[in-house]
Scaffold this motif. Structure first.
Motif, PDB file in Angstrom:
ATOM      1  N   GLY A  69       0.793  -1.221   0.000  1.00 52.81           N
ATOM      2  CA  GLY A  69       0.000   0.000   0.000  1.00 52.81           C
ATOM      3  C   GLY A  69       0.821   1.263   0.000  1.00 52.81           C
ATOM      4  O   GLY A  69       0.275   2.353  -0.163  1.00 52.81           O
ATOM      5  N   THR A  70       2.136   1.146   0.188  1.00 53.53           N
ATOM      6  CA  THR A  70       3.007   2.323   0.162  1.00 53.53           C
ATOM      7  C   THR A  70       4.218   2.030  -0.710  1.00 53.53           C
ATOM      8  O   THR A  70       4.524   0.873  -1.026  1.00 53.53           O
ATOM      9  CB  THR A  70       3.497   2.694   1.573  1.00 53.53           C
ATOM     10  OG1 THR A  70       4.323   1.623   2.074  1.00 53.53           O
ATOM     11  CG2 THR A  70       2.329   2.920   2.529  1.00 53.53           C
ATOM     12  N   LEU A  71       4.931   3.098  -1.075  1.00 58.85           N
ATOM     13  CA  LEU A  71       6.122   2.941  -1.909  1.00 58.85           C
ATOM     14  C   LEU A  71       7.194   2.136  -1.181  1.00 58.85           C
ATOM     15  O   LEU A  71       7.875   1.303  -1.788  1.00 58.85           O
ATOM     16  CB  LEU A  71       6.655   4.323  -2.303  1.00 58.85           C
ATOM     17  CG  LEU A  71       7.910   4.340  -3.174  1.00 58.85           C
ATOM     18  CD1 LEU A  71       7.685   3.552  -4.459  1.00 58.85           C
ATOM     19  CD2 LEU A  71       8.311   5.782  -3.490  1.00 58.85           C
ATOM     20  N   ALA A  79       5.986  12.580  -4.787  1.00 55.08           N
ATOM     21  CA  ALA A  79       6.845  11.439  -4.461  1.00 55.08           C
ATOM     22  C   ALA A  79       8.040  11.871  -3.628  1.00 55.08           C
ATOM     23  O   ALA A  79       8.449  11.173  -2.681  1.00 55.08           O
ATOM     24  CB  ALA A  79       7.300  10.751  -5.744  1.00 55.08           C
ATOM     25  N   ALA A  80       8.615  13.032  -3.953  1.00 55.58           N
ATOM     26  CA  ALA A  80       9.777  13.513  -3.202  1.00 55.58           C
ATOM     27  C   ALA A  80       9.397  13.873  -1.779  1.00 55.58           C
ATOM     28  O   ALA A  80      10.151  13.622  -0.831  1.00 55.58           O
ATOM     29  CB  ALA A  80      10.376  14.724  -3.920  1.00 55.58           C
ATOM     30  N   GLU A  81       8.223  14.450  -1.602  1.00 51.83           N
ATOM     31  CA  GLU A  81       7.797  14.873  -0.260  1.00 51.83           C
ATOM     32  C   GLU A  81       7.424  13.685   0.620  1.00 51.83           C
ATOM     33  O   GLU A  81       7.780  13.642   1.802  1.00 51.83           O
ATOM     34  CB  GLU A  81       6.602  15.819  -0.394  1.00 51.83           C
ATOM     35  CG  GLU A  81       6.076  16.329   0.939  1.00 51.83           C
ATOM     36  CD  GLU A  81       4.888  17.266   0.768  1.00 51.83           C
ATOM     37  OE1 GLU A  81       4.258  17.582   1.792  1.00 51.83           O
ATOM     38  OE2 GLU A  81       4.607  17.665  -0.376  1.00 51.83           O
ATOM     39  N   LEU A 102       4.745   7.302   0.430  1.00 47.55           N
ATOM     40  CA  LEU A 102       3.847   7.627  -0.675  1.00 47.55           C
ATOM     41  C   LEU A 102       2.811   6.523  -0.840  1.00 47.55           C
ATOM     42  O   LEU A 102       3.163   5.359  -1.076  1.00 47.55           O
ATOM     43  CB  LEU A 102       4.646   7.783  -1.975  1.00 47.55           C
ATOM     44  CG  LEU A 102       3.812   8.034  -3.242  1.00 47.55           C
ATOM     45  CD1 LEU A 102       3.230   9.447  -3.214  1.00 47.55           C
ATOM     46  CD2 LEU A 102       4.650   7.817  -4.499  1.00 47.55           C
ATOM     47  N   PRO A 103       1.527   6.842  -0.713  1.00 43.43           N
ATOM     48  CA  PRO A 103       0.514   5.794  -0.911  1.00 43.43           C
ATOM     49  C   PRO A 103       0.451   5.409  -2.391  1.00 43.43           C
ATOM     50  O   PRO A 103       0.656   6.243  -3.275  1.00 43.43           O
ATOM     51  CB  PRO A 103      -0.786   6.457  -0.445  1.00 43.43           C
ATOM     52  CG  PRO A 103      -0.541   7.925  -0.596  1.00 43.43           C
ATOM     53  CD  PRO A 103       0.928   8.139  -0.370  1.00 43.43           C
ATOM     54  N   ILE A 104       0.178   4.150  -2.658  1.00 40.25           N
ATOM     55  CA  ILE A 104       0.067   3.694  -4.044  1.00 40.25           C
ATOM     56  C   ILE A 104      -1.257   2.956  -4.235  1.00 40.25           C
ATOM     57  O   ILE A 104      -1.825   2.389  -3.301  1.00 40.25           O
ATOM     58  CB  ILE A 104       1.244   2.773  -4.457  1.00 40.25           C
ATOM     59  CG1 ILE A 104       1.274   1.522  -3.597  1.00 40.25           C
ATOM     60  CG2 ILE A 104       2.560   3.508  -4.397  1.00 40.25           C
ATOM     61  CD1 ILE A 104       2.305   0.507  -4.059  1.00 40.25           C
TER      62      ILE A 104
END
Length: 486
Positions: A20-22, A127-129, A134-136
């Motif tokens: 669920g996240t990067l 994405a940088a922040e 990061l949710p995907i």
């Protein structure tokens, strides 16, 4: 979980165990691949496992599919050339099954951006922040296919995109990429996009696809966007349009890596297999009747009276089979309760006589040569009789059918027709020497139903007439009367 009907277009729900996240995606060992790498890897995996690569595609195993596979393995965009009804669109849509079932995306991205490979300034900043937090989201392969039927009124905005005046009115500047409303092609980023009947696309619109195919980027009204689109572009075209009425501009042809010719089924068995697979039959249609229709379609395709540049679609034979089944169901409905003395209802089983109706209902599917105007039904009726005679010889040649010709000696006659029940036809025939062998040759089994036996009897009578061994007349009421010598 499963795909739902068009009346309830719910998007498939991804399995709960997907990351669920990067950070979780990286920890799972996920590697970014382009669409063409994905297609290549999955095609090779199917080759190695022996799994069907293109299920539902009939007649192309030794010709078209090897060329398609070579193009996919080479990473080429492709154009399929062929007359109408050769399954080009079906083949293009089958390519989507070679994509991964689920692929990660940045939620809310109209370009289906990969979390490891963001494209737009907004997604890169997001994405940088967020980093590993990061949710995907996950996109099903059924949502990664886009298609556009090329029409003369198709615009660059439809395909590529245009400036959205509402977003400008909201205060954004013209230099802001967020003011662009992306078209169908960029919205299919990380997927497969198909353009059907590409030559019908205006030449000035075809120019808009040049950058997509070569530089893999897009330009909208002077915006210098460097969005490296990741997609497989596939087009279909009719060869006649390809060189005459419409055309694919030379620079665009040059950018397609593969040009693949499709064709109609090369032999009778493949034609039959296609009918069996595609026809939605509302009644039983015996194999010999299907074979008559398959031979009929091939005869129409090869007739000098038919325009070869237009072709005769595989849908012609499919629609013919469905029409014949519909005629059988109509007979069963009208004769309900009148089949036997016990009131057994007539079962819906097609006969060769039911095929006569297709010559009028399907003539609109055939483009005739200009000199044949007014003779369309006559030509189709002749070709249908030829197909019936060929099928008769193929199955019953060498069989002693004297028992059938003896039925009409001494002035006797046998009536059949669209509204003649199986029981009535069999009552007229009685016990016929040789019928068992006929049923065996037609693969109707040792214990056929009365309707199947009637279908066999009518086929024999028609075959004897077409080989000039039996006379035939059609009454004003539409009944067919067999009797006397041909």
């Amino acid at each position: 979980m499963g795909l739902v009907t068009a009346s309830n277009p719910v998007i498939p729900v991804p399995p709960a165990d997907l990351p669920g996240t990067l950070g979780a995606l990286r920890a799972a060992g996920h590697q970014y691949r382009t669409v063409k790498q994905e297609l290549r890897d999955n095609l090779l995996a199917r080759m190695r496992s022996g799994e069907a690569r293109f299920p539902g595609i009939v007649g192309y195993d030794d010709s078209v599919l090897p060329e398609v596979e070579r193009a996919l393995l080479a990473g080429h965009d492709m154009v399929l050339l062929g007359e109408r009804g050769q399954g080009k669109t079906r083949l293009i849509r089958a390519l989507g099954a070679l994509l991964d079932e689920w692929t990660p995306v940045i939620p809310g991205s109209v370009l289906n951006e990969h979390p490891l490979h963001p494209l737009t300034p907004a997604s890169r900043a997001q994405a940088a922040e967020a980093g590993d937090d990061l949710p995907i989201g996950w996109l099903h392969r059924s949502m990664r296919y886009g298609e556009k039927l090329a029409t003369p009124d198709t615009s660059v905005g439809d395909l590529i995109g245009d400036v959205d005046p509402i977003r400008i009115a909201q205060g954004r500047t013209l230099g802001d990429p967020e003011t662009i409303h992306f078209g169908l092609v960029p919205r299919t980023n990380r997927g497969i996009f198909a353009v059907n009947e590409l030559p019908d696309l205006a030449e000035r619109i075809q120019v808009a696809l040049l950058n997509v195919l070569e530089e893999r980027d897009i330009q909208v009204r002077g915006y210098q966007l460097r969005l490296p689109l990741d997609l497989l572009l596939v087009a279909s075209a009719n060869p006649d349009d390809y060189t005459n009425r419409g055309r694919i501009i030379t620079p665009l042809k040059d950018r397609f890596g593969a040009e693949i010719r499709t064709h109609y089924p090369v032999d009778l068995e493949l034609e039959l297999a296609l009918i069996r697979q595609e026809a939605d039959l509302v009644a039983a249609v015996p194999e010999h009747v299907l074979e008559v229709l398959a031979r009929f379609a091939r005869a129409v395709r090869e007739s000098p009276s038919v325009d070869p540049r237009s072709g005769v679609s595989a849908r012609f034979a499919i629609a013919a089979a469905e029409t014949v089944a519909g005629a059988a169901l109509r007979r069963a409905g009208l004769l309900a309760g009148a089949g036997t003395p016990q009131g057994r209802p007539e079962a819906a089983v097609a006969r060769v006589g039911d095929a006569v109706s297709v010559t009028s209902t399907l003539r609109g599917k055939v483009e005739f040569e200009s000199g044949e105007e007014g003779r369309e039904i006559e030509i189709l009726a002749h070709l249908l009789r030829t197909a019936t005679a060929e099928t008769f010889r193929a199955h019953l040649a060498g069989l002693d059918l004297s028992g059938f010709t003896a039925l009409v000696e001494d002035g006797a006659a046998i009536e059949t027709g669209e509204l003649v029940s199986a029981a009535e036809l069999l009552r007229q025939v009685g016990t016929v020497p040789g019928l068992a062998k006929v049923l065996d040759r037609l693969d109707l089994g040792d214990a056929p139903t009365p309707e199947e036996a009637a279908a066999a009897v009518e086929f024999v009578l028609e075959g004897l007439h077409l080989t000039r061994r039996l006379g035939k007349d059609v009454t004003d009421s539409g009944r067919t009367v067999y009797g006397g010598r041909g």
